[in-house]
Design an enzyme around this catalytic site. Sequence first.
Site, mmCIF file in Angstrom:
data_model
loop_
_atom_site.group_PDB
_atom_site.id
_atom_site.type_symbol
_atom_site.label_atom_id
_atom_site.label_comp_id
_atom_site.label_asym_id
_atom_site.label_seq_id
_atom_site.Cartn_x
_atom_site.Cartn_y
_atom_site.Cartn_z
ATOM 1 C CG ASP A 189 58.078 23.349 2.960
ATOM 2 O OD1 ASP A 189 57.274 22.708 3.665
ATOM 3 O OD2 ASP A 189 57.774 24.385 2.371
ATOM 4 C CG HIS A 190 56.856 21.227 8.524
ATOM 5 N ND1 HIS A 190 56.713 22.589 8.491
ATOM 6 C CD2 HIS A 190 55.640 20.742 8.843
ATOM 7 C CE1 HIS A 190 55.464 22.898 8.794
ATOM 8 N NE2 HIS A 190 54.788 21.805 9.014
ATOM 9 C CG HIS A 252 54.327 25.203 4.751
ATOM 10 N ND1 HIS A 252 55.606 24.693 4.740
ATOM 11 C CD2 HIS A 252 54.181 25.808 5.950
ATOM 12 C CE1 HIS A 252 56.198 24.978 5.895
ATOM 13 N NE2 HIS A 252 55.358 25.661 6.641
HETATM 14 C C1 BG6 Z 1 54.869 26.631 10.021
HETATM 15 C C2 BG6 Z 1 54.300 28.002 10.237
HETATM 16 O O1 BG6 Z 1 55.857 26.653 9.036
HETATM 17 O O2 BG6 Z 1 53.816 25.734 9.631
HETATM 18 C C3 BG6 Z 1 53.224 27.952 11.308
HETATM 19 O O3 BG6 Z 1 55.328 28.910 10.623
HETATM 20 C C4 BG6 Z 1 52.168 26.939 10.946
HETATM 21 O O4 BG6 Z 1 52.629 29.238 11.487
HETATM 22 C C5 BG6 Z 1 52.783 25.591 10.598
HETATM 23 O O5 BG6 Z 1 51.313 26.796 12.058
HETATM 24 C C6 BG6 Z 1 51.727 24.659 10.019
HETATM 25 O O6 BG6 Z 1 52.233 23.371 9.912
HETATM 26 P P1 BG6 Z 1 51.269 22.111 9.924
HETATM 27 O O7 BG6 Z 1 52.186 20.960 9.677
HETATM 28 O O8 BG6 Z 1 50.608 22.085 11.266
HETATM 29 O O9 BG6 Z 1 50.269 22.327 8.831
#
Ligand code: BG6
Length: 503
Positions: A189-190, A252
């Site tokens: 999960d990034h 997230h």
């Molecule tokens: C991704 C989603 O996992 O996370 C995207 O699929 C979203 O739709 C993105 O834009 C948001 O990531 P961050 O790091 O920009 O908040």
Amino acid sequence: MTKDPQAKRKPENCAFVIFGVTGDLTHRLVMPSLYNLAAEHLLPEKFCVVGVARKSQSDDELRDSLMKGLRQFATRPIDDDTAKRLLECVTFVEADPKDPPSFDRLREHLDSLECAQETGGNRLFYLATPPAAFAPTARQLGRTGMMKENGAWRRLVIEKPFGTDLASAKALNAELLKIMEEHQIYRIDHYLGKETVQNILVLRFANGMFEPIWNRNHIDHVQITVEEKLGVGHRGGFYDATGALRDMVPNHLFQLMSLVAMEPPARFDAHSVRSEKAEVLTSIQLPSREDALKNSVRAQYLSGRIGDDNVPDYRKTEDVKRGSTTETFVALKLMIDNWRWAGVPFYLRTGKALGHKRTEVAIKFKQAPLSMFSGTDVDRLSQNFLTIGIAPTETIELQFNAKIPGPSITIDGVEMKFKYGDYFRADPSTGYETLIYDCMIGDNILFQRADGIEAGWQAVQPFLDAWKSAGTNGIETYEAGSDGPACADELLRRDGRSWRKFS
Ligand code: BG6
């Protein structure tokens, strides 16, 4: 999670196999992260990259395209020698899970590569593919014996989405666990690669002053906000089948929620931390259909202006169905059934095509019980928020009341703000370096375990079910470039609360 950057050690030698090597994820994130690790001497001594895709190409063609990707997406100036060394170790193999013999050829290729032999058989398989290929690829890795750990390690890295609901998430976990052991699976999960997100644990558990007040006696409610300016761009097909709830919440937003709400782990290790995170998600109240509808908001954006850009209606986006009812904004009120959080609402919201980009967790403390200052009611005192800012700036901010200088006691809200950038210098990164490095050293504290994934889906499933049964009833709209739908404000207003304004 690395405790001390000085203490970073080189990972053990390994071969890094990327499925979907021609895709966006590889070019945009995986290769630039490998480059950054190479630049910091954090790749293994013996290391090679094997790129896998369905369409044939030569090693040199792949190297060229990866080099172009590096030039476009690198987060730091490219040093030609470092890039050359990294790309020299890249080879290409054509393989498709629909063609099982191609996986036998992949195994043979790995066995025959000199550098893959020098790695002692350690292999990391990175699935940078569309989700439909996850299980079939894993099955082929299993069938060919490539996941067997005979003295060497074999790891599988997999990106979200991990399923599209509770049943499919369980099925995917079950499928993977037939082929390999849980310790071999690294579910990314990034959000867990973000420094400020990791810092939530440090803020809570490396300081003595927050934990005593981190509970229902002192906290009124918690707000978790992930607002995006971007619309769905060219991802219309994926997004229309997914929606804001599935795309952002069980992964997230729940990562943020579980780090804020979890109990202190017995130890700072993967088992303890992941168990506490799963535990808190399991304690989220599962609402009835009526409560799920009452405590959720879903909305879709209409045309509007964001900065200098005219944004069309969501329904007019490429690959989106004209009559689509997919939500591009969601807000939820969730309750956690445990002693720490009983009665404390967690309000979550996320949406696309909003007026600004903001990711934050705001913890609202209870107001002073009474005001002893004449002329200033408790209600008029500024609210005490502790806010962890993740984007656009990494901050920790405390709002409190202070006396305005002068002969009389008049009070105003002020803020104390800590900005990461003021204290710590870090090279710009993709946010994936720590995650990839951790996969290579075998530390899975920042990765999701099967039970955590399933607990997340379990908590959102009542909302998915209630929305499905309600059909198009209750889908609101908002203008692109606005703060979101009015009904999201109503969700808090009826509890006598309001969302923290963007500042
Ligand atoms: C991704 C989603 O996992 O996370 C995207 O699929 C979203 O739709 C993105 O834009 C948001 O990531 P961050 O790091 O920009 O908040």
